[in-house]
Motif scaffolding. Structure first.
Motif, short mmCIF file in Angstrom:
data_model
loop_
_atom_site.label_atom_id
_atom_site.label_comp_id
_atom_site.label_asym_id
_atom_site.label_seq_id
_atom_site.Cartn_x
_atom_site.Cartn_y
_atom_site.Cartn_z
N LYS A 45 -19.25 -31.97 -3.93
CA LYS A 45 -18.01 -31.30 -4.29
C LYS A 45 -18.30 -30.12 -5.19
O LYS A 45 -19.24 -30.13 -5.98
N ARG A 46 -17.46 -29.10 -5.09
CA ARG A 46 -17.64 -27.90 -5.91
C ARG A 46 -17.44 -28.23 -7.37
O ARG A 46 -16.61 -29.07 -7.71
N PRO A 47 -18.16 -27.53 -8.23
CA PRO A 47 -18.03 -27.83 -9.66
C PRO A 47 -16.75 -27.23 -10.24
O PRO A 47 -16.17 -26.30 -9.68
N ALA A 48 -16.33 -27.78 -11.36
CA ALA A 48 -15.13 -27.28 -12.04
C ALA A 48 -15.43 -25.94 -12.70
O ALA A 48 -16.54 -25.70 -13.18
N SER A 49 -14.43 -25.09 -12.75
CA SER A 49 -14.58 -23.80 -13.43
C SER A 49 -14.50 -24.03 -14.94
O SER A 49 -14.20 -25.13 -15.41
N ALA A 50 -14.75 -22.99 -15.71
CA ALA A 50 -14.73 -23.09 -17.17
C ALA A 50 -13.36 -23.54 -17.66
O ALA A 50 -13.25 -24.35 -18.59
N PHE A 51 -12.30 -23.06 -17.02
CA PHE A 51 -10.95 -23.46 -17.42
C PHE A 51 -10.74 -24.96 -17.23
O PHE A 51 -10.16 -25.64 -18.08
N PHE A 52 -11.20 -25.50 -16.11
CA PHE A 52 -11.01 -26.92 -15.86
C PHE A 52 -11.88 -27.78 -16.76
O PHE A 52 -11.49 -28.90 -17.12
N VAL A 53 -13.04 -27.28 -17.14
CA VAL A 53 -13.86 -27.98 -18.12
C VAL A 53 -13.10 -28.03 -19.44
O VAL A 53 -13.05 -29.07 -20.11
N PHE A 54 -12.48 -26.91 -19.82
CA PHE A 54 -11.66 -26.85 -21.02
C PHE A 54 -10.49 -27.83 -20.93
O PHE A 54 -10.18 -28.55 -21.88
N MET A 55 -9.85 -27.89 -19.76
CA MET A 55 -8.67 -28.74 -19.60
C MET A 55 -9.01 -30.23 -19.73
O MET A 55 -8.17 -31.02 -20.15
N GLU A 56 -10.24 -30.61 -19.38
CA GLU A 56 -10.63 -32.01 -19.53
C GLU A 56 -10.49 -32.43 -21.00
O GLU A 56 -9.94 -33.49 -21.30
N ASP A 57 -11.01 -31.60 -21.90
CA ASP A 57 -10.92 -31.90 -23.33
C ASP A 57 -9.49 -31.71 -23.83
O ASP A 57 -9.00 -32.50 -24.64
N PHE A 58 -8.84 -30.66 -23.37
CA PHE A 58 -7.50 -30.34 -23.86
C PHE A 58 -6.50 -31.46 -23.54
O PHE A 58 -5.65 -31.79 -24.36
N ARG A 59 -6.61 -32.04 -22.34
CA ARG A 59 -5.69 -33.12 -21.96
C ARG A 59 -5.78 -34.29 -22.92
O ARG A 59 -4.77 -34.86 -23.32
N LYS A 60 -7.02 -34.64 -23.29
CA LYS A 60 -7.22 -35.76 -24.22
C LYS A 60 -6.57 -35.45 -25.57
O LYS A 60 -5.86 -36.28 -26.14
N GLN A 61 -6.80 -34.24 -26.07
CA GLN A 61 -6.24 -33.85 -27.37
C GLN A 61 -4.71 -33.80 -27.29
O GLN A 61 -4.02 -34.25 -28.21
N TYR A 62 -4.18 -33.25 -26.22
CA TYR A 62 -2.74 -33.10 -26.09
C TYR A 62 -2.06 -34.46 -26.01
O TYR A 62 -1.00 -34.67 -26.60
N LYS A 63 -2.67 -35.39 -25.29
CA LYS A 63 -2.06 -36.72 -25.16
C LYS A 63 -2.10 -37.50 -26.47
O LYS A 63 -1.24 -38.33 -26.72
N GLU A 64 -3.11 -37.23 -27.29
CA GLU A 64 -3.15 -37.87 -28.61
C GLU A 64 -2.03 -37.36 -29.50
O GLU A 64 -1.40 -38.11 -30.22
N LYS A 65 -1.77 -36.05 -29.43
CA LYS A 65 -0.71 -35.44 -30.25
C LYS A 65 0.68 -35.74 -29.70
O LYS A 65 1.64 -35.85 -30.47
N HIS A 66 0.80 -35.84 -28.38
CA HIS A 66 2.11 -36.05 -27.74
C HIS A 66 2.02 -37.27 -26.81
O HIS A 66 2.00 -37.12 -25.59
N PRO A 67 2.00 -38.48 -27.37
CA PRO A 67 1.83 -39.67 -26.51
C PRO A 67 3.04 -39.95 -25.61
O PRO A 67 2.88 -40.59 -24.57
#
Length: 155
Positions: A45-67
């Motif tokens: 499978k094609r690799p994730a772009s830089a934005f999607f790599v960022f989104m992996e971390d961002f989703r975790k942080q966002y869900k902690e702040k906004h459960p």
């Protein structure tokens, strides 16, 4: 009746006054779709772009702040806004991870293509056709033979 118009001339509408009729849209035949090649499940499978790599971390942080927030679109929009506001230096670690994944992908893709170029063993070619389709083909042949016999019995 010297000045009388002929019937054909009197029936012609004045082209300046008439409303031009539009032709009915021609019904085009649907183009024949070519059968798509079956996707190879072994293809990397094609690799994730830089934005999607960022989104992996961002989703975790966002869900902690906004459960309580269950909306995917809200998380995506917030991530997009954050990414746009980031400087190049802030994006650098994500770009580096994406490039690393890209180089790994290139290596695995080359190995995959090399394997394909060598050719498939006969066993794999047989596996491409599902068991169901094999049985259907054989069932159809049996059905044709049976139906022919039934017709002869009726006579």
């Amino acid at each position: 009746m010297k000045g009388a118009k002929s019937k054909s001339e009197s029936k012609k509408p004045d082209s300046r006054l008439s409303v031009k009729k539009r032709e009915a849209p021609k019904q085009k035949k649907a183009p024949v779709k070519k059968a798509k090649e079956a996707k190879d499940p072994n293809k990397p499978k094609r690799p994730a772009s830089a934005f999607f790599v960022f989104m992996e971390d961002f989703r975790k942080q966002y869900k902690e702040k906004h459960p309580n927030n269950k909306s995917v679109s809200v998380v995506g929009k917030a991530g997009g806004e954050k990414w746009k506001s980031m400087s190049e230096s802030e994006k650098a670690p994500f770009v580096a991870k994406a490039e690393k994944r890209k180089s790994e992908y290139d290596k695995t893709l080359q190995a995959y293509n090399k394997k394909l170029a060598e050719g498939k063993p006969e066993e794999e070619e047989e596996e491409d056709e599902s068991d169901k389709s094999k049985s259907e083909v054989h069932d159809d042949e049996d059905d044709d033979d049976d139906s022919g016999e039934d017709e002869d019995d009726d006579e």
